[in-house]
Design a protein around this motif. Structure first.
Motif, PDB file in Angstrom:
ATOM      1  N   HIS A 117      -5.161 133.793  15.108  1.00 23.17           N
ATOM      2  CA  HIS A 117      -4.659 134.880  15.952  1.00 23.17           C
ATOM      3  C   HIS A 117      -5.647 136.042  16.090  1.00 23.17           C
ATOM      4  O   HIS A 117      -5.301 137.066  16.667  1.00 23.17           O
ATOM      5  CB  HIS A 117      -3.321 135.382  15.413  1.00 23.17           C
ATOM      6  N   GLY A 118      -6.839 135.898  15.560  1.00 29.40           N
ATOM      7  CA  GLY A 118      -7.873 136.920  15.705  1.00 29.40           C
ATOM      8  C   GLY A 118      -7.589 138.206  14.945  1.00 29.40           C
ATOM      9  O   GLY A 118      -7.959 139.289  15.392  1.00 29.40           O
ATOM     10  N   ILE A 119      -6.968 138.088  13.798  1.00 32.43           N
ATOM     11  CA  ILE A 119      -6.633 139.254  12.983  1.00 32.43           C
ATOM     12  C   ILE A 119      -7.689 139.405  11.894  1.00 32.43           C
ATOM     13  O   ILE A 119      -7.941 138.480  11.128  1.00 32.43           O
ATOM     14  CB  ILE A 119      -5.241 139.087  12.337  1.00 32.43           C
ATOM     15  N   ALA A 120      -8.303 140.567  11.837  1.00 28.21           N
ATOM     16  CA  ALA A 120      -9.232 140.852  10.740  1.00 28.21           C
ATOM     17  C   ALA A 120      -8.407 141.019   9.469  1.00 28.21           C
ATOM     18  O   ALA A 120      -7.355 141.661   9.478  1.00 28.21           O
ATOM     19  CB  ALA A 120     -10.020 142.113  11.036  1.00 28.21           C
ATOM     20  N   TYR A 121      -8.874 140.453   8.370  1.00 28.65           N
ATOM     21  CA  TYR A 121      -8.078 140.485   7.145  1.00 28.65           C
ATOM     22  C   TYR A 121      -8.965 140.666   5.939  1.00 28.65           C
ATOM     23  O   TYR A 121     -10.165 140.480   5.980  1.00 28.65           O
ATOM     24  CB  TYR A 121      -7.261 139.195   7.001  1.00 28.65           C
ATOM     25  N   ARG A 122      -8.319 141.054   4.845  1.00 23.74           N
ATOM     26  CA  ARG A 122      -8.973 141.098   3.535  1.00 23.74           C
ATOM     27  C   ARG A 122      -8.012 140.476   2.534  1.00 23.74           C
ATOM     28  O   ARG A 122      -6.790 140.616   2.647  1.00 23.74           O
ATOM     29  CB  ARG A 122      -9.356 142.511   3.126  1.00 23.74           C
ATOM     30  N   VAL A 123      -8.578 139.769   1.583  1.00 21.29           N
ATOM     31  CA  VAL A 123      -7.779 139.050   0.586  1.00 21.29           C
ATOM     32  C   VAL A 123      -7.826 139.824  -0.723  1.00 21.29           C
ATOM     33  O   VAL A 123      -8.898 140.183  -1.210  1.00 21.29           O
ATOM     34  CB  VAL A 123      -8.300 137.616   0.385  1.00 21.29           C
ATOM     35  N   ILE A 124      -6.667 140.077  -1.275  1.00 16.64           N
ATOM     36  CA  ILE A 124      -6.552 140.724  -2.583  1.00 16.64           C
ATOM     37  C   ILE A 124      -6.136 139.644  -3.577  1.00 16.64           C
ATOM     38  O   ILE A 124      -5.034 139.100  -3.496  1.00 16.64           O
ATOM     39  CB  ILE A 124      -5.513 141.868  -2.547  1.00 16.64           C
ATOM     40  N   GLN A 125      -7.032 139.323  -4.495  1.00 13.44           N
ATOM     41  CA  GLN A 125      -6.770 138.265  -5.469  1.00 13.44           C
ATOM     42  C   GLN A 125      -5.759 138.763  -6.510  1.00 13.44           C
ATOM     43  O   GLN A 125      -5.835 139.908  -6.958  1.00 13.44           O
ATOM     44  CB  GLN A 125      -8.055 137.827  -6.157  1.00 13.44           C
ATOM     45  N   PRO A 126      -4.827 137.914  -6.915  1.00 15.25           N
ATOM     46  CA  PRO A 126      -3.828 138.335  -7.910  1.00 15.25           C
ATOM     47  C   PRO A 126      -4.428 138.418  -9.304  1.00 15.25           C
ATOM     48  O   PRO A 126      -5.366 137.713  -9.632  1.00 15.25           O
ATOM     49  CB  PRO A 126      -2.769 137.239  -7.835  1.00 15.25           C
ATOM     50  N   LYS A 127      -3.862 139.307 -10.097  1.00 14.18           N
ATOM     51  CA  LYS A 127      -4.255 139.423 -11.495  1.00 14.18           C
ATOM     52  C   LYS A 127      -3.210 138.690 -12.322  1.00 14.18           C
ATOM     53  O   LYS A 127      -2.023 138.968 -12.221  1.00 14.18           O
ATOM     54  CB  LYS A 127      -4.323 140.892 -11.907  1.00 14.18           C
ATOM     55  N   GLU A 128      -3.650 137.752 -13.103  1.00 10.15           N
ATOM     56  CA  GLU A 128      -2.729 136.971 -13.920  1.00 10.15           C
ATOM     57  C   GLU A 128      -2.297 137.800 -15.132  1.00 10.15           C
ATOM     58  O   GLU A 128      -3.100 138.465 -15.772  1.00 10.15           O
ATOM     59  CB  GLU A 128      -3.392 135.673 -14.387  1.00 10.15           C
ATOM     60  N   ALA A 129      -1.018 137.737 -15.436  1.00  7.75           N
ATOM     61  CA  ALA A 129      -0.469 138.473 -16.574  1.00  7.75           C
ATOM     62  C   ALA A 129      -0.877 137.786 -17.872  1.00  7.75           C
ATOM     63  O   ALA A 129      -0.867 136.567 -17.968  1.00  7.75           O
ATOM     64  CB  ALA A 129       1.045 138.540 -16.483  1.00  7.75           C
ATOM     65  N   THR A 130      -1.235 138.590 -18.842  1.00  6.23           N
ATOM     66  CA  THR A 130      -1.565 138.043 -20.156  1.00  6.23           C
ATOM     67  C   THR A 130      -0.311 138.097 -21.017  1.00  6.23           C
ATOM     68  O   THR A 130       0.349 139.124 -21.116  1.00  6.23           O
ATOM     69  CB  THR A 130      -2.693 138.837 -20.827  1.00  6.23           C
ATOM     70  N   ARG A 131       0.026 136.996 -21.598  1.00  5.72           N
ATOM     71  CA  ARG A 131       1.221 136.906 -22.429  1.00  5.72           C
ATOM     72  C   ARG A 131       0.830 137.087 -23.888  1.00  5.72           C
ATOM     73  O   ARG A 131      -0.122 136.484 -24.369  1.00  5.72           O
ATOM     74  CB  ARG A 131       1.885 135.546 -22.241  1.00  5.72           C
ATOM     75  N   LYS A 132       1.566 137.921 -24.576  1.00  7.03           N
ATOM     76  CA  LYS A 132       1.320 138.173 -25.977  1.00  7.03           C
ATOM     77  C   LYS A 132       2.459 137.552 -26.781  1.00  7.03           C
ATOM     78  O   LYS A 132       3.628 137.837 -26.505  1.00  7.03           O
ATOM     79  CB  LYS A 132       1.261 139.685 -26.217  1.00  7.03           C
ATOM     80  N   ALA A 133       2.125 136.716 -27.730  1.00  9.56           N
ATOM     81  CA  ALA A 133       3.151 136.085 -28.558  1.00  9.56           C
ATOM     82  C   ALA A 133       3.689 137.108 -29.543  1.00  9.56           C
ATOM     83  O   ALA A 133       2.950 137.661 -30.365  1.00  9.56           O
ATOM     84  CB  ALA A 133       2.569 134.896 -29.297  1.00  9.56           C
ATOM     85  N   VAL A 134       4.977 137.388 -29.457  1.00  7.18           N
ATOM     86  CA  VAL A 134       5.619 138.372 -30.315  1.00  7.18           C
ATOM     87  C   VAL A 134       6.777 137.691 -31.029  1.00  7.18           C
ATOM     88  O   VAL A 134       7.580 137.006 -30.411  1.00  7.18           O
ATOM     89  CB  VAL A 134       6.135 139.567 -29.484  1.00  7.18           C
ATOM     90  N   SER A 135       6.839 137.892 -32.317  1.00  7.98           N
ATOM     91  CA  SER A 135       7.909 137.308 -33.107  1.00  7.98           C
ATOM     92  C   SER A 135       8.841 138.416 -33.582  1.00  7.98           C
ATOM     93  O   SER A 135       8.401 139.445 -34.114  1.00  7.98           O
ATOM     94  CB  SER A 135       7.334 136.566 -34.308  1.00  7.98           C
ATOM     95  N   TYR A 136      10.120 138.215 -33.383  1.00  5.24           N
ATOM     96  CA  TYR A 136      11.116 139.197 -33.821  1.00  5.24           C
ATOM     97  C   TYR A 136      11.120 139.356 -35.334  1.00  5.24           C
ATOM     98  O   TYR A 136      11.315 140.451 -35.852  1.00  5.24           O
ATOM     99  CB  TYR A 136      12.498 138.776 -33.318  1.00  5.24           C
ATOM    100  N   THR A 137      10.885 138.283 -36.035  1.00  9.71           N
ATOM    101  CA  THR A 137      10.929 138.348 -37.499  1.00  9.71           C
ATOM    102  C   THR A 137       9.768 139.162 -38.082  1.00  9.71           C
ATOM    103  O   THR A 137       9.865 139.625 -39.222  1.00  9.71           O
ATOM    104  CB  THR A 137      10.904 136.939 -38.102  1.00  9.71           C
TER     105      THR A 137
END
Length: 101
Positions: free
Chosen positions: A68-88
């Protein structure tokens, strides 16, 4: 007229990852928003600002913009870092900091 292509992050109200796998093509503002002097409402004459298109992949969104002739820019996603947390670990005997409420 330019557009941005991005993959939205999950909202603060979500615990899951629903609607975060789709790519969104969103037009950027061409005209600034105007404040109505009588009521104070914010409005705009830019109708493309209201349109959000979703695609399964980034390549499909880019192909649509090129077709469609639209100028665009791509914003790459940032992946979330998961932290292992133990309730105990809160009650561990060898804890370095005292546990507080």
């Amino acid at each position: 007229m330019t557009a941005k292509i991005y993959r939205p992050a999950k909202t603060a109200m979500q615990s899951g990852k629903a609607k975060t796998h789709l790519w969104v093509l969103e037009h950027e503002m061409e005209k600034p928003k105007v404040i109505d002097p009588l009521f104070g409402y914010t409005g705009s004459a830019d109708m493309k600002q209201q349109v959000k298109l979703t695609f399964e992949t980034q390549e499909l969104a880019e192909a649509y913009a090129k077709r469609h002739g639209i100028a665009y820019r791509v914003i790459q996603p940032k992946e979330a870092t998961r932290k292992a947390v133990s309730y105990t670990d809160n009650f561990r005997y060898t804890r370095t900091q005292p546990w507080t409420h």
